[in-house]
Design a protein around this motif. Structure first.
Motif, PDB file in Angstrom:
ATOM      1  N   ILE A  14       1.031  -1.355   0.211  1.00 22.17           N
ATOM      2  CA  ILE A  14       0.053  -0.124  -0.075  1.00 22.17           C
ATOM      3  C   ILE A  14       0.775   1.359   0.071  1.00 22.17           C
ATOM      4  CG2 ILE A  14      -1.668   1.304   1.515  1.00 22.17           C
ATOM      5  CD1 ILE A  14      -2.962  -1.396   2.221  1.00 22.17           C
ATOM      6  N   TYR A  33      -6.284   5.776   4.614  1.00 23.19           N
ATOM      7  CA  TYR A  33      -7.036   5.045   3.534  1.00 23.19           C
ATOM      8  C   TYR A  33      -7.834   3.841   4.056  1.00 23.19           C
ATOM      9  CZ  TYR A  33      -3.229   1.789   4.753  1.00 23.19           C
ATOM     10  OH  TYR A  33      -2.473   0.707   5.507  1.00 23.19           O
ATOM     11  N   PHE A  35     -10.361   0.379   2.585  1.00 33.70           N
ATOM     12  CA  PHE A  35     -10.405  -0.468   1.438  1.00 33.70           C
ATOM     13  C   PHE A  35     -11.965  -1.047   1.339  1.00 33.70           C
ATOM     14  CE2 PHE A  35     -10.945  -5.008  -0.239  1.00 33.70           C
ATOM     15  CZ  PHE A  35     -10.043  -4.838  -1.130  1.00 33.70           C
ATOM     16  N   LEU A  73      -5.594   1.622  -6.386  1.00 34.46           N
ATOM     17  CA  LEU A  73      -5.748   3.021  -5.788  1.00 34.46           C
ATOM     18  C   LEU A  73      -6.802   3.553  -6.541  1.00 34.46           C
ATOM     19  CD1 LEU A  73      -5.021   4.930  -3.550  1.00 34.46           C
ATOM     20  CD2 LEU A  73      -3.013   5.592  -5.048  1.00 34.46           C
ATOM     21  N   LEU A  84      -8.746   2.322  -1.698  1.00 33.74           N
ATOM     22  CA  LEU A  84      -8.226   1.295  -2.503  1.00 33.74           C
ATOM     23  C   LEU A  84      -9.077   0.123  -2.565  1.00 33.74           C
ATOM     24  CD1 LEU A  84      -5.316   0.723   0.201  1.00 33.74           C
ATOM     25  CD2 LEU A  84      -4.895   1.389  -2.234  1.00 33.74           C
ATOM     26  N   ARG A 109      -0.214  -3.873  -8.925  1.00 25.36           N
ATOM     27  CA  ARG A 109      -0.547  -2.523  -8.493  1.00 25.36           C
ATOM     28  C   ARG A 109      -1.056  -1.651  -9.473  1.00 25.36           C
ATOM     29  NH1 ARG A 109       3.873  -5.055  -6.185  1.00 25.36           N
ATOM     30  NH2 ARG A 109       4.295  -4.241  -4.153  1.00 25.36           N
TER      31      ARG A 109
END
Length: 123
Positions: A14, A33, A35, A73, A84, A109
């Motif tokens: 991350i 952040y 998820f 992202l 995310l 990613r």
């Protein structure tokens, strides 16, 4: 690989996605952040639980890990947190190794369209 080592890998991955976005954009992004899965909804897992949540999804045991998970992202939320999102490919669990993108571990990613539009990053 142990479960705790895997969770550290989640956190490092991350951070590397955020650093790459900063490098590409010339901007600094928050280290706040959450998820959420891409489909069926963006249900949020809070930052403190993300590494454990992804370990539950991907880590079977020390010899078996799901080998491909797109970690994206995806957006910057109204409250400033990074969102995310991701999903697991249908491959069977196997030993730790490189994924198809050449990175160690399961994470491929990526960036989501909303994030790219908000930041002006060109891929």
């Amino acid at each position: 690989m142990t479960r705790e080592t895997f969770k550290k890998h989640v956190d490092e991955t991350i951070e590397s996605i955020i650093q790459d976005a900063e490098s590409r954009s010339g901007r600094t992004f928050p280290r706040r952040y959450c998820f959420g899965f891409l489909k069926p909804s963006r249900v949020h897992t809070e930052q403190e639980q993300v590494s454990e949540f992804l370990a539950k999804e991907l880590f079977v045991d020390e010899e078996h890990i799901y080998p491909c998970f797109d970690l994206i992202l995806g957006d910057i939320l109204d409250d400033g947190r990074l969102l995310l999102v991701g999903y697991r490919a249908g491959y069977e669990p196997r030993a730790w190794g490189k994924n198809w993108s050449g990175k160690d571990g399961p994470f491929v990613r990526m960036y989501g369209q909303e994030f790219l539009e908000k930041t002006g990053i060109k891929i």
